[in-house]
Design a protein around this motif. Structure first.
Motif, PDB file in Angstrom:
ATOM      1  N   LEU A 178       0.846  -1.199   0.000  1.00  0.00           N
ATOM      2  CA  LEU A 178       0.000   0.000   0.000  1.00  0.00           C
ATOM      3  C   LEU A 178       0.875   1.240   0.000  1.00  0.00           C
ATOM      4  O   LEU A 178       1.915   1.282   0.674  1.00  0.00           O
ATOM      5  N   THR A 179       0.454   2.259  -0.767  1.00  0.00           N
ATOM      6  CA  THR A 179       1.129   3.551  -0.778  1.00  0.00           C
ATOM      7  C   THR A 179       0.154   4.654  -0.377  1.00  0.00           C
ATOM      8  O   THR A 179      -1.057   4.555  -0.600  1.00  0.00           O
ATOM      9  N   VAL A 180       0.698   5.695   0.233  1.00  0.00           N
ATOM     10  CA  VAL A 180      -0.056   6.908   0.553  1.00  0.00           C
ATOM     11  C   VAL A 180       0.637   8.054  -0.159  1.00  0.00           C
ATOM     12  O   VAL A 180       1.803   8.351   0.107  1.00  0.00           O
ATOM     13  N   ASN A 181      -0.056   8.663  -1.113  1.00  0.00           N
ATOM     14  CA  ASN A 181       0.514   9.745  -1.922  1.00  0.00           C
ATOM     15  C   ASN A 181       1.846   9.333  -2.543  1.00  0.00           C
ATOM     16  O   ASN A 181       2.794  10.113  -2.612  1.00  0.00           O
ATOM     17  N   GLY A 182       1.925   8.085  -2.976  1.00  0.00           N
ATOM     18  CA  GLY A 182       3.119   7.574  -3.636  1.00  0.00           C
ATOM     19  C   GLY A 182       4.185   7.033  -2.707  1.00  0.00           C
ATOM     20  O   GLY A 182       5.154   6.416  -3.172  1.00  0.00           O
ATOM     21  N   GLU A 183       4.044   7.231  -1.403  1.00  0.00           N
ATOM     22  CA  GLU A 183       5.023   6.731  -0.433  1.00  0.00           C
ATOM     23  C   GLU A 183       4.660   5.306  -0.013  1.00  0.00           C
ATOM     24  O   GLU A 183       3.538   5.053   0.433  1.00  0.00           O
ATOM     25  N   GLN A 184       5.610   4.377  -0.162  1.00  0.00           N
ATOM     26  CA  GLN A 184       5.351   2.996   0.225  1.00  0.00           C
ATOM     27  C   GLN A 184       5.228   2.897   1.738  1.00  0.00           C
ATOM     28  O   GLN A 184       6.134   3.254   2.485  1.00  0.00           O
ATOM     29  N   ARG A 185       4.096   2.418   2.213  1.00  0.00           N
ATOM     30  CA  ARG A 185       3.867   2.245   3.643  1.00  0.00           C
ATOM     31  C   ARG A 185       3.850   0.760   4.030  1.00  0.00           C
ATOM     32  O   ARG A 185       4.404   0.376   5.052  1.00  0.00           O
ATOM     33  N   GLN A 186       3.169  -0.050   3.229  1.00  0.00           N
ATOM     34  CA  GLN A 186       3.094  -1.477   3.497  1.00  0.00           C
ATOM     35  C   GLN A 186       3.682  -2.239   2.318  1.00  0.00           C
ATOM     36  O   GLN A 186       3.427  -1.902   1.158  1.00  0.00           O
ATOM     37  N   ASP A 187       4.470  -3.260   2.609  1.00  0.00           N
ATOM     38  CA  ASP A 187       5.127  -4.043   1.557  1.00  0.00           C
ATOM     39  C   ASP A 187       5.393  -5.434   2.113  1.00  0.00           C
ATOM     40  O   ASP A 187       6.345  -5.639   2.863  1.00  0.00           O
ATOM     41  N   GLY A 188       4.536  -6.370   1.802  1.00  0.00           N
ATOM     42  CA  GLY A 188       4.653  -7.697   2.391  1.00  0.00           C
ATOM     43  C   GLY A 188       4.278  -8.800   1.418  1.00  0.00           C
ATOM     44  O   GLY A 188       4.184  -8.597   0.209  1.00  0.00           O
ATOM     45  N   THR A 189       4.045  -9.973   1.960  1.00  0.00           N
ATOM     46  CA  THR A 189       3.637 -11.133   1.170  1.00  0.00           C
ATOM     47  C   THR A 189       2.613 -11.936   1.958  1.00  0.00           C
ATOM     48  O   THR A 189       2.704 -12.045   3.198  1.00  0.00           O
ATOM     49  N   THR A 190       1.650 -12.498   1.247  1.00  0.00           N
ATOM     50  CA  THR A 190       0.605 -13.266   1.930  1.00  0.00           C
ATOM     51  C   THR A 190       1.136 -14.573   2.505  1.00  0.00           C
ATOM     52  O   THR A 190       0.431 -15.213   3.305  1.00  0.00           O
ATOM     53  N   GLU A 199     -21.975 -18.272   3.018  1.00  0.00           N
ATOM     54  CA  GLU A 199     -22.854 -18.281   1.860  1.00  0.00           C
ATOM     55  C   GLU A 199     -22.172 -17.670   0.639  1.00  0.00           C
ATOM     56  O   GLU A 199     -21.201 -16.906   0.776  1.00  0.00           O
ATOM     57  N   PRO A 200     -22.658 -17.999  -0.563  1.00  0.00           N
ATOM     58  CA  PRO A 200     -22.083 -17.410  -1.776  1.00  0.00           C
ATOM     59  C   PRO A 200     -22.100 -15.880  -1.705  1.00  0.00           C
ATOM     60  O   PRO A 200     -23.120 -15.275  -1.360  1.00  0.00           O
ATOM     61  N   GLY A 201     -20.960 -15.275  -1.993  1.00  0.00           N
ATOM     62  CA  GLY A 201     -20.847 -13.824  -1.949  1.00  0.00           C
ATOM     63  C   GLY A 201     -20.314 -13.295  -0.642  1.00  0.00           C
ATOM     64  O   GLY A 201     -20.002 -12.102  -0.539  1.00  0.00           O
ATOM     65  N   ASP A 202     -20.202 -14.140   0.382  1.00  0.00           N
ATOM     66  CA  ASP A 202     -19.579 -13.693   1.633  1.00  0.00           C
ATOM     67  C   ASP A 202     -18.130 -13.299   1.369  1.00  0.00           C
ATOM     68  O   ASP A 202     -17.421 -13.955   0.602  1.00  0.00           O
ATOM     69  N   ILE A 203     -17.696 -12.227   2.011  1.00  0.00           N
ATOM     70  CA  ILE A 203     -16.345 -11.692   1.816  1.00  0.00           C
ATOM     71  C   ILE A 203     -15.567 -11.839   3.115  1.00  0.00           C
ATOM     72  O   ILE A 203     -16.050 -11.445   4.179  1.00  0.00           O
ATOM     73  N   ILE A 204     -14.364 -12.405   3.002  1.00  0.00           N
ATOM     74  CA  ILE A 204     -13.496 -12.577   4.176  1.00  0.00           C
ATOM     75  C   ILE A 204     -12.201 -11.813   3.929  1.00  0.00           C
ATOM     76  O   ILE A 204     -11.425 -12.164   3.026  1.00  0.00           O
ATOM     77  N   ALA A 205     -11.940 -10.770   4.706  1.00  0.00           N
ATOM     78  CA  ALA A 205     -10.671 -10.041   4.640  1.00  0.00           C
ATOM     79  C   ALA A 205      -9.680 -10.741   5.565  1.00  0.00           C
ATOM     80  O   ALA A 205      -9.991 -11.023   6.718  1.00  0.00           O
ATOM     81  N   THR A 206      -8.476 -11.017   5.072  1.00  0.00           N
ATOM     82  CA  THR A 206      -7.584 -11.971   5.739  1.00  0.00           C
ATOM     83  C   THR A 206      -6.478 -11.343   6.583  1.00  0.00           C
ATOM     84  O   THR A 206      -5.561 -12.050   7.000  1.00  0.00           O
ATOM     85  N   GLY A 207      -6.549 -10.050   6.865  1.00  0.00           N
ATOM     86  CA  GLY A 207      -5.532  -9.422   7.700  1.00  0.00           C
ATOM     87  C   GLY A 207      -4.527  -8.616   6.893  1.00  0.00           C
ATOM     88  O   GLY A 207      -4.475  -8.711   5.663  1.00  0.00           O
ATOM     89  N   THR A 208      -3.706  -7.841   7.600  1.00  0.00           N
ATOM     90  CA  THR A 208      -2.803  -6.890   6.936  1.00  0.00           C
ATOM     91  C   THR A 208      -1.369  -7.062   7.410  1.00  0.00           C
ATOM     92  O   THR A 208      -1.130  -7.419   8.574  1.00  0.00           O
ATOM     93  N   PRO A 209      -0.393  -6.800   6.535  1.00  0.00           N
ATOM     94  CA  PRO A 209       1.012  -6.819   6.961  1.00  0.00           C
ATOM     95  C   PRO A 209       1.366  -5.550   7.735  1.00  0.00           C
ATOM     96  O   PRO A 209       0.539  -4.669   7.927  1.00  0.00           O
ATOM     97  N   SER A 210       2.614  -5.459   8.162  1.00  0.00           N
ATOM     98  CA  SER A 210       3.072  -4.305   8.936  1.00  0.00           C
ATOM     99  C   SER A 210       3.148  -3.053   8.066  1.00  0.00           C
ATOM    100  O   SER A 210       3.095  -3.122   6.835  1.00  0.00           O
ATOM    101  N   GLY A 211       3.269  -1.901   8.743  1.00  0.00           N
ATOM    102  CA  GLY A 211       3.408  -0.626   8.050  1.00  0.00           C
ATOM    103  C   GLY A 211       2.235   0.306   8.219  1.00  0.00           C
ATOM    104  O   GLY A 211       2.136   1.321   7.524  1.00  0.00           O
ATOM    105  N   VAL A 212       1.359   0.003   9.161  1.00  0.00           N
ATOM    106  CA  VAL A 212       0.183   0.858   9.357  1.00  0.00           C
ATOM    107  C   VAL A 212       0.587   2.183   9.995  1.00  0.00           C
ATOM    108  O   VAL A 212       1.620   2.294  10.659  1.00  0.00           O
ATOM    109  N   GLY A 213      -0.257   3.192   9.801  1.00  0.00           N
ATOM    110  CA  GLY A 213       0.086   4.547  10.211  1.00  0.00           C
ATOM    111  C   GLY A 213       0.209   4.759  11.701  1.00  0.00           C
ATOM    112  O   GLY A 213       1.084   5.499  12.164  1.00  0.00           O
ATOM    113  N   TYR A 214      -0.648   4.106  12.495  1.00  0.00           N
ATOM    114  CA  TYR A 214      -0.627   4.387  13.933  1.00  0.00           C
ATOM    115  C   TYR A 214       0.619   3.841  14.609  1.00  0.00           C
ATOM    116  O   TYR A 214       0.987   4.280  15.707  1.00  0.00           O
ATOM    117  N   ALA A 215       1.316   2.879  13.956  1.00  0.00           N
ATOM    118  CA  ALA A 215       2.513   2.289  14.547  1.00  0.00           C
ATOM    119  C   ALA A 215       3.792   3.012  14.128  1.00  0.00           C
ATOM    120  O   ALA A 215       4.877   2.669  14.594  1.00  0.00           O
TER     121      ALA A 215
END
Length: 263
Positions: free
Chosen positions: A184-196, A217-233
Motif C-alpha cells: 500500500l502507498t499513501v501519496n506515492g510513499e510505500q507504507r506497506q510491503d509484504g507477502t501473503t 454463503e455465496p458472496g460472503d467476503i473474508i478479509a484476511t488481515g494486513t502486513p506491517s506498516g500501518v500509520g498508527y505504529a
C-alpha cells in the motif's frame, strides 16, 4: 455478481464464452471500455464483511509496540465485521468525520469471496468453497477502537471504511493465494510491503474456523488481515488526511485506488 456466484460453474462458463466472443470481435456488447467507472465487485453484500485481525506477525509486533502491550500471536483467529454501508468502490471516497475520529488509518488486505455455501467446512475442503479473490482496504478509526475498549467493530465500521475492488479474480487464476505480494502507498510513499505467505492463519484455516457452526454463503467476503506498516505504529503516527490518495496492490489481482475526503 451475487447471482453469478450463486449460479455456480455453469454460469461462470457462460460468461467466459461471452467474453471469448467479444475477444473475437463477435459480441461488442460484452466489451467494457477502459475508462468505465467501476462499482465495488459486490456493492451491497448481503451480510457484514467478515474480517480477520492480527494475522501477520510483524503487524502484531508493531501494534504491541505502539500500544505498549504484549498480546502476541493468538491461538485462534480474531474475527470482527464491517457493515455493508462501509463499502466503497474503486476510485470512491474514504470518508473522514472529524467530529467522530481524527485517527483514520489504512490496512491493505487480500479478500476471499465465498462461492459455495457450507457449514463446518474442513480445511481439506475449504478451497473448494472459494469463488475468487479481491483487494480490501480495512480503514480503521484507531481512536474509536481505543475509546470502546479495544473492540474492533465500531472503529472499523464507519461509512466509507471498506474500499473493495477493483474486481474479483476467480480462484483458478490465482495459483497460490499464500504467495502474493501485498502493499500500500499513501501519496506515492510505500507504507506497506509484504507477502501473503506471512499469514499466521491461512485461507483454509480461516474458512474452517469461521464456518464452525455458522454457514458461509455465496458472496460472503473474508478479509484476511494486513502486513506491517500501518500509520498508527509509525513514529510519530501518520494518520490519513483530506486529499490523501491511497493505492493498495496485490500481485495477480491489480490495484485499488481511493482518495480521502473530509465530510
Amino acid at each position: 455478481m451475487l447471482d453469478l456466484i450463486e449460479c455456480g460453474p455453469d454460469a461462470l462458463a457462460a460468461v467466459r464464452a461471452l467474453m471469448a466472443e467479444a475477444d473475437a470481435g463477435q459480441n461488442a456488447d460484452a466489451i467494457v471500455p477502459a475508462d468505465t467507472a467501476l462499482n465495488a465487485p459486490i456493492p451491497a453484500p448481503r451480510k457484514n464483511v467478515l474480517c480477520v485481525g492480527r494475522n501477520y506477525a510483524e503487524h502484531i509486533a508493531e501494534g504491541d509496540r505502539a500500544q505498549k502491550q504484549n498480546v502476541g500471536v493468538t491461538e485462534y483467529p480474531v474475527f470482527f465485521t464491517k457493515p455493508p454501508t462501509a463499502v466503497v468502490p474503486p476510485g470512491g471516497d474514504i470518508l473522514i468525520f472529524p467530529t467522530v475520529s481524527t485517527n483514520i488509518d489504512y490496512e491493505v488486505e487480500l479478500a476471499v469471496v465465498i462461492g459455495t455455501a457450507g457449514r463446518n467446512i474442513t480445511k481439506a475442503d475449504a478451497m473448494a468453497h472459494v469463488f475468487g479473490y479481491t483487494i480490501l482496504n480495512d480503514i480503521s478509526a484507531r481512536d474509536i477502537q481505543r475509546r470502546h475498549g479495544g473492540q474492533y467493530f465500531k472503529g472499523k465500521g464507519l461509512d466509507g471504511s471498506c474500499p473493495i475492488g477493483p474486481w474479483i479474480v476467480t480462484a483458478d487464476e490465482i495459483g497460490d493465494p499464500h504467495d502474493l505480494n501485498i502493499g500500500l502507498t499513501v501519496n506515492g510513499e510505500q507504507r506497506q510491503d509484504g507477502t501473503t505467505k506471512d499469514m499466521i492463519f491461512d485461507v483454509p484455516t480461516l474458512i474452517a474456523s469461521l464456518s464452525e457452526g455458522m454457514t458461509l454463503e455465496p458472496g460472503d467476503i473474508i478479509a484476511t488481515g494486513t502486513p506491517s506498516g500501518v500509520g498508527y505504529a509509525m513514529e510519530p503516527p501518520q494518520f490519513l488526511k483530506n486529499g490523501d490518495r491511497i493505492v493498495c496492490a496485490i500481485s495477480g489481482i491489480g490495484t485499488l485506488s481511493n482518495t480521502v475526503r473530509t465530510v
